[in-house]
Design a protein around this motif. Structure first.
Motif, PDB file in Angstrom:
ATOM      1  N   GLN A   5       0.858  -1.182   0.000  1.00  0.00           N
ATOM      2  CA  GLN A   5       0.000   0.000   0.000  1.00  0.00           C
ATOM      3  C   GLN A   5       0.895   1.234   0.000  1.00  0.00           C
ATOM      4  O   GLN A   5       1.770   1.369   0.848  1.00  0.00           O
ATOM      5  N   SER A   7       0.382   5.223   0.125  1.00  0.00           N
ATOM      6  CA  SER A   7      -0.721   6.139   0.401  1.00  0.00           C
ATOM      7  C   SER A   7      -2.011   5.316   0.523  1.00  0.00           C
ATOM      8  O   SER A   7      -2.023   4.317   1.208  1.00  0.00           O
ATOM      9  N   LYS A   8      -3.074   5.701  -0.232  1.00  0.00           N
ATOM     10  CA  LYS A   8      -4.347   4.991  -0.053  1.00  0.00           C
ATOM     11  C   LYS A   8      -4.524   3.835  -1.036  1.00  0.00           C
ATOM     12  O   LYS A   8      -5.552   3.167  -1.025  1.00  0.00           O
ATOM     13  N   THR A   9      -3.545   3.630  -1.906  1.00  0.00           N
ATOM     14  CA  THR A   9      -3.754   2.689  -3.009  1.00  0.00           C
ATOM     15  C   THR A   9      -2.889   1.444  -2.846  1.00  0.00           C
ATOM     16  O   THR A   9      -1.723   1.537  -2.493  1.00  0.00           O
ATOM     17  N   SER A  10      -3.479   0.254  -3.118  1.00  0.00           N
ATOM     18  CA  SER A  10      -2.716  -0.996  -3.047  1.00  0.00           C
ATOM     19  C   SER A  10      -2.268  -1.415  -4.438  1.00  0.00           C
ATOM     20  O   SER A  10      -2.990  -1.226  -5.414  1.00  0.00           O
ATOM     21  N   HIS A  11      -1.081  -1.987  -4.509  1.00  0.00           N
ATOM     22  CA  HIS A  11      -0.497  -2.433  -5.774  1.00  0.00           C
ATOM     23  C   HIS A  11       0.049  -3.844  -5.587  1.00  0.00           C
ATOM     24  O   HIS A  11       0.477  -4.197  -4.489  1.00  0.00           O
ATOM     25  N   ASP A 104      -8.744   2.743 -14.465  1.00  0.00           N
ATOM     26  CA  ASP A 104      -8.924   2.501 -13.021  1.00  0.00           C
ATOM     27  C   ASP A 104      -7.883   1.545 -12.461  1.00  0.00           C
ATOM     28  O   ASP A 104      -7.847   1.302 -11.251  1.00  0.00           O
ATOM     29  N   GLN A 124       0.092   6.006  -7.911  1.00  0.00           N
ATOM     30  CA  GLN A 124      -0.584   6.174  -6.617  1.00  0.00           C
ATOM     31  C   GLN A 124      -1.053   7.612  -6.389  1.00  0.00           C
ATOM     32  O   GLN A 124      -1.997   7.848  -5.655  1.00  0.00           O
ATOM     33  N   LYS A 125      -0.419   8.583  -7.081  1.00  0.00           N
ATOM     34  CA  LYS A 125      -0.880   9.983  -6.967  1.00  0.00           C
ATOM     35  C   LYS A 125      -2.311  10.115  -7.464  1.00  0.00           C
ATOM     36  O   LYS A 125      -3.032  11.032  -7.097  1.00  0.00           O
ATOM     37  N   GLU A 127      -4.376   7.499  -7.244  1.00  0.00           N
ATOM     38  CA  GLU A 127      -5.062   6.394  -6.550  1.00  0.00           C
ATOM     39  C   GLU A 127      -5.442   5.277  -7.508  1.00  0.00           C
ATOM     40  O   GLU A 127      -6.526   4.683  -7.416  1.00  0.00           O
TER      41      GLU A 127
END
Ligand code: CP
Length: 317
Positions: A5, A7-11, A104, A124-125, A127
């Motif tokens: 994760q 920030s708020k986004t998972s990869h 998305d 991630q910037k 999201e």
């Protein structure tokens, strides 16, 4: 959530980033999807997945496309730099920025180690989650997940197995990810079968020292073939050899012959991430242990599970 994760986004960038429990959740969810794929056909309705492939691919790209379509989503992207502004010199970073504005989620395959991580830091910037479809010789995490899904499907477990990996262990990213995945599940014996010049990369070898894997190295498959549960064969990654002379020297040296199959247990699996070149002759396809096409098909269910979670939200029953 699956993967790292930022920030708020998972990869999903590497198997290294996953905990055993996260892997089990993906495998369990893929199993549910495989039992009744049509139940999930609207999960990603209205979502768009961008496929950014700087390297050739049949299975990874097309199974991600199939997975997205089967979840009710849509796809965009490119399968080579031809016809894109990469030909005019546009950077990886600007390309990912654009895709993150359009889609998305992004799946990236790129020849450089670290490329998927860089893409994730950029996306991630916005999201937007990034999934690695293979980063140079570093990792191919979704391949490892479909590999262990297939192993678990046949054996019902991911520990106490005798696994042999044969071929190019040095430049194959599927080998790195599979070893890292197996290392998270109790004790397994790993037989590494390769030419001395194609043994595991040193950094991976060091990482595996800290795990439960028992590693045995040999140049001769006939020394171990009668004891193994899983024989995982990989092609020589010609495109990653630093010296074409080395490729010429070792090519054809690790091939599976039908005569060797007499020694393989009836319950063993023969797997290969594909594409094959000459390491598994076509006549081996008729042996019941040959499961590489089942393995490749399982890639759709694994990738449906990953896309559903990263682009859609929580797992559903
Ligand atoms: N196994 C695999 O990554 O195949 P492709 O190169 O065809 O995607």
């Amino acid at each position: 959530m699956v993967g790292i994760q930022i920030s708020k986004t998972s990869h999903l960038i590497a198997i290294r980033d996953l905990k055993e429990q996260e892997i089990v959740e993906i495998l369990d969810y893929a199993k549910l999807i495989k039992q009744n794929p049509s139940h999930y056909h609207t999960r990603l309705k209205g979502r768009i997945l961008a496929l950014a492939f700087w390297e050739p691919s049949t299975r990874t790209r097309l199974s991600f496309e199939t997975a997205m379509l089967r979840l009710g989503g849509s796809i965009t992207g490119f399968s080579s730099s031809t016809g894109t502004s990469l030909e005019k010199g546009e950077s990886l970073s600007d390309t990912i920025t654009m895709l993150a504005n359009y889609a998305d989620g992004i799946v990236i395959r790129h020849p450089l180690r670290g490329s998927a991580k860089l893409a994730a830091e950029i996306a991630q910037k916005f999201e937007v989650p990034v999934i690695s479809g293979g980063s140079g010789s570093q990792e191919h995490p979704t391949q490892a997940l479909l590999d262990i899904f297939t192993i678990r499907e046949y054996f019902g477990r991911l520990s106490g197995l005798n696994v042999a990996l044969m071929g190019d262990l040095r430049y194959s990213r599927t080998i790195s990810s599979l070893l890292l995945a197996l290392s998270k599940f109790g004790r397994n014996t790993i037989n590494l079968i390769s030419h001395p010049s194609l043994r595991l990369q040193e950094d991976l070898r060091l990482d595996l020292k800290e795990t439960n894997l028992e590693i045995i190295e040999t140049e001769n498959i006939s020394e171990v073939i009668s004891d193994i549960d899983v024989l995982y064969v990989t092609r020589l990654q010609k495109e990653r050899f630093p010296d074409p002379m080395l490729y010429q020297k070792v090519k054809g040296s690790y091939q599976l012959h039908t005569s060797l199959l007499k020694s393989v247990k009836d319950t063993s699996l023969i797997l290969h991430p594909l594409p094959r070149v000459d390491e598994i002759p076509y006549e081996i396809d008729r042996f019941p242990q040959a499961k590489y096409f089942t393995q490749a098909k399982n890639g759709v269910y694994i990738r449906m599970a990953i896309l559903d979670q990263l682009l859609g939200g929580n797992f559903v029953e």
